[in-house]
Scaffold this motif. Structure first.
Motif, PDB file in Angstrom:
ATOM      1  N   VAL A   1       0.847  -1.192   0.000  1.00 35.59           N
ATOM      2  CA  VAL A   1       0.000   0.000   0.000  1.00 35.59           C
ATOM      3  C   VAL A   1       0.884   1.244   0.000  1.00 35.59           C
ATOM      4  O   VAL A   1       1.834   1.337   0.772  1.00 35.59           O
ATOM      5  CB  VAL A   1      -0.925   0.015   1.248  1.00 35.59           C
ATOM      6  CG1 VAL A   1      -1.747   1.291   1.300  1.00 35.59           C
ATOM      7  CG2 VAL A   1      -1.824  -1.214   1.258  1.00 35.59           C
ATOM      8  N   SER A   2       0.537   2.186  -0.866  1.00 33.58           N
ATOM      9  CA  SER A   2       1.178   3.502  -0.897  1.00 33.58           C
ATOM     10  C   SER A   2       0.119   4.534  -0.555  1.00 33.58           C
ATOM     11  O   SER A   2      -0.941   4.580  -1.182  1.00 33.58           O
ATOM     12  CB  SER A   2       1.761   3.801  -2.283  1.00 33.58           C
ATOM     13  OG  SER A   2       2.815   2.922  -2.569  1.00 33.58           O
ATOM     14  N   THR A   3       0.409   5.352   0.432  1.00 34.31           N
ATOM     15  CA  THR A   3      -0.568   6.315   0.920  1.00 34.31           C
ATOM     16  C   THR A   3       0.146   7.557   1.424  1.00 34.31           C
ATOM     17  O   THR A   3       1.375   7.630   1.378  1.00 34.31           O
ATOM     18  CB  THR A   3      -1.419   5.663   2.052  1.00 34.31           C
ATOM     19  OG1 THR A   3      -2.502   6.518   2.385  1.00 34.31           O
ATOM     20  CG2 THR A   3      -0.592   5.377   3.278  1.00 34.31           C
ATOM     21  N   LYS A   4      -0.618   8.505   1.886  1.00 39.43           N
ATOM     22  CA  LYS A   4      -0.066   9.663   2.584  1.00 39.43           C
ATOM     23  C   LYS A   4      -0.664   9.663   3.976  1.00 39.43           C
ATOM     24  O   LYS A   4      -1.885   9.587   4.132  1.00 39.43           O
ATOM     25  CB  LYS A   4      -0.412  10.973   1.874  1.00 39.43           C
ATOM     26  CG  LYS A   4       0.511  11.315   0.751  1.00 39.43           C
ATOM     27  CD  LYS A   4       0.301  12.735   0.307  1.00 39.43           C
ATOM     28  CE  LYS A   4       1.384  13.103  -0.678  1.00 39.43           C
ATOM     29  NZ  LYS A   4       1.283  14.494  -1.079  1.00 39.43           N
TER      30      LYS A   4
ATOM     31  N   ASP B   1       2.758  12.940   4.735  1.00 36.36           N
ATOM     32  CA  ASP B   1       3.988  12.255   4.332  1.00 36.36           C
ATOM     33  C   ASP B   1       3.672  10.997   3.539  1.00 36.36           C
ATOM     34  O   ASP B   1       2.776  10.218   3.924  1.00 36.36           O
ATOM     35  CB  ASP B   1       4.818  11.863   5.558  1.00 36.36           C
ATOM     36  CG  ASP B   1       5.305  13.061   6.346  1.00 36.36           C
ATOM     37  OD1 ASP B   1       5.578  14.114   5.731  1.00 36.36           O
ATOM     38  OD2 ASP B   1       5.413  12.945   7.583  1.00 36.36           O
ATOM     39  N   ALA B   2       4.400  10.769   2.455  1.00 41.35           N
ATOM     40  CA  ALA B   2       4.241   9.543   1.681  1.00 41.35           C
ATOM     41  C   ALA B   2       4.702   8.359   2.533  1.00 41.35           C
ATOM     42  O   ALA B   2       5.772   8.401   3.140  1.00 41.35           O
ATOM     43  CB  ALA B   2       5.057   9.612   0.398  1.00 41.35           C
TER      44      ALA B   2
ATOM     45  N   GLU C   1      -4.832   2.758   0.215  1.00 43.10           N
ATOM     46  CA  GLU C   1      -4.095   2.881  -1.041  1.00 43.10           C
ATOM     47  C   GLU C   1      -4.493   4.165  -1.763  1.00 43.10           C
ATOM     48  O   GLU C   1      -5.666   4.409  -2.062  1.00 43.10           O
ATOM     49  CB  GLU C   1      -4.372   1.670  -1.951  1.00 43.10           C
ATOM     50  CG  GLU C   1      -3.799   1.792  -3.345  1.00 43.10           C
ATOM     51  CD  GLU C   1      -2.274   1.883  -3.384  1.00 43.10           C
ATOM     52  OE1 GLU C   1      -1.759   2.633  -4.236  1.00 43.10           O
ATOM     53  OE2 GLU C   1      -1.592   1.214  -2.578  1.00 43.10           O
ATOM     54  N   GLY C   2      -3.499   5.026  -2.009  1.00 42.57           N
ATOM     55  CA  GLY C   2      -3.714   6.275  -2.729  1.00 42.57           C
ATOM     56  C   GLY C   2      -4.489   7.334  -1.961  1.00 42.57           C
ATOM     57  O   GLY C   2      -4.820   8.370  -2.511  1.00 42.57           O
ATOM     58  N   ALA C   3      -4.757   7.073  -0.704  1.00 39.10           N
ATOM     59  CA  ALA C   3      -5.583   7.979   0.097  1.00 39.10           C
ATOM     60  C   ALA C   3      -4.723   8.897   0.960  1.00 39.10           C
ATOM     61  O   ALA C   3      -3.514   8.719   1.069  1.00 39.10           O
ATOM     62  CB  ALA C   3      -6.530   7.163   0.986  1.00 39.10           C
ATOM     63  N   GLU C   4      -5.390   9.852   1.572  1.00 35.81           N
ATOM     64  CA  GLU C   4      -4.775  10.749   2.556  1.00 35.81           C
ATOM     65  C   GLU C   4      -5.358  10.382   3.912  1.00 35.81           C
ATOM     66  O   GLU C   4      -6.577  10.443   4.098  1.00 35.81           O
ATOM     67  CB  GLU C   4      -5.114  12.207   2.248  1.00 35.81           C
ATOM     68  CG  GLU C   4      -4.573  12.704   0.928  1.00 35.81           C
ATOM     69  CD  GLU C   4      -3.388  13.624   1.096  1.00 35.81           C
ATOM     70  OE1 GLU C   4      -3.062  14.005   2.236  1.00 35.81           O
ATOM     71  OE2 GLU C   4      -2.787  13.959   0.066  1.00 35.81           O
ATOM     72  N   VAL C   5      -4.493  10.011   4.842  1.00 36.71           N
ATOM     73  CA  VAL C   5      -4.904   9.641   6.187  1.00 36.71           C
ATOM     74  C   VAL C   5      -4.411  10.714   7.150  1.00 36.71           C
ATOM     75  O   VAL C   5      -3.260  11.139   7.064  1.00 36.71           O
ATOM     76  CB  VAL C   5      -4.328   8.259   6.591  1.00 36.71           C
ATOM     77  CG1 VAL C   5      -4.724   7.894   8.013  1.00 36.71           C
ATOM     78  CG2 VAL C   5      -4.773   7.184   5.603  1.00 36.71           C
ATOM     79  N   GLY C   6      -5.277  11.146   8.044  1.00 32.98           N
ATOM     80  CA  GLY C   6      -4.890  12.106   9.077  1.00 32.98           C
ATOM     81  C   GLY C   6      -5.072  11.489  10.450  1.00 32.98           C
ATOM     82  O   GLY C   6      -6.126  10.933  10.747  1.00 32.98           O
TER      83      GLY C   6
END
Length: 158
Positions: free
Chosen positions: A6-9, A13-14, A70-75
């Motif tokens: 999984v690639s996310t932010k 941060d990536a 995946e491909g999302a922005e998580v805070g």
């Protein structure tokens, strides 16, 4: 068991990680990425202790699969402090004694930030409704409500 890359932010941060198909975002954050600010309370989405934002939407991370990032922005709560300095909202929780044991606090902070990002001037009723998904057994909600109201007022005047 099969794993998924999984690639996310996360907090801007990536981040790349590997998880199993059945692993929750909560477990990924805590166990794979060492981000222990997000807490597990119930594991069923009822308490809000694991609240994070996913593409700007408030979610219970125990109900989201890690692969869904995946491909999302998580805070997360770890992303709230700016350069190691507490935000107005975090400081208001301290000033108003709106925390005790700390299990619910990260989720409530993330939920309150999410509300204030969308509605910087919430009414008391809107605030209580928004935070209804976050359970606290120690503090009592009045201190929490006062802290968020105070932070909102400070943020508006800044």
């Amino acid at each position: 068991m099969k794993t998924i890359a999984v690639s996310t932010k996360i907090n801007g941060d990536a981040v790349d990680f590997v998880c199993t198909p059945d692993e929750s975002l909560l477990d990924v954050l805590r166990n794979r990425l060492g981000m222990t600010g997000t807490k597990e309370g119930c594991g069923t989405g009822d308490c809000g202790a694991c609240s994070v934002t996913l593409n700007g939407r408030l979610v219970c991370s125990c109900l989201v699969l890690g692969a869904e990032a995946e491909g999302a922005e998580v805070g997360t709560v770890e992303g709230m402090a700016e350069g190691g300095t507490l935000t107005v909202l975090q400081q208001a929780f301290i000033d108003h004694a709106a925390l005790q044991c700390g299990i619910c606090t990260p989720g409530i902070l993330v939920a309150a930030k999410s509300l204030l990002d969308q509605n910087p001037e919430p009414t008391d009723e809107e605030l209580r409704f928004w935070l209804a998904g976050n359970l606290c057994r120690c503090t009592g909600y009045d201190k929490i409500i006062r802290a968020v109201q105070s932070a909102a007022a400070q943020m508006r005047s800044a």
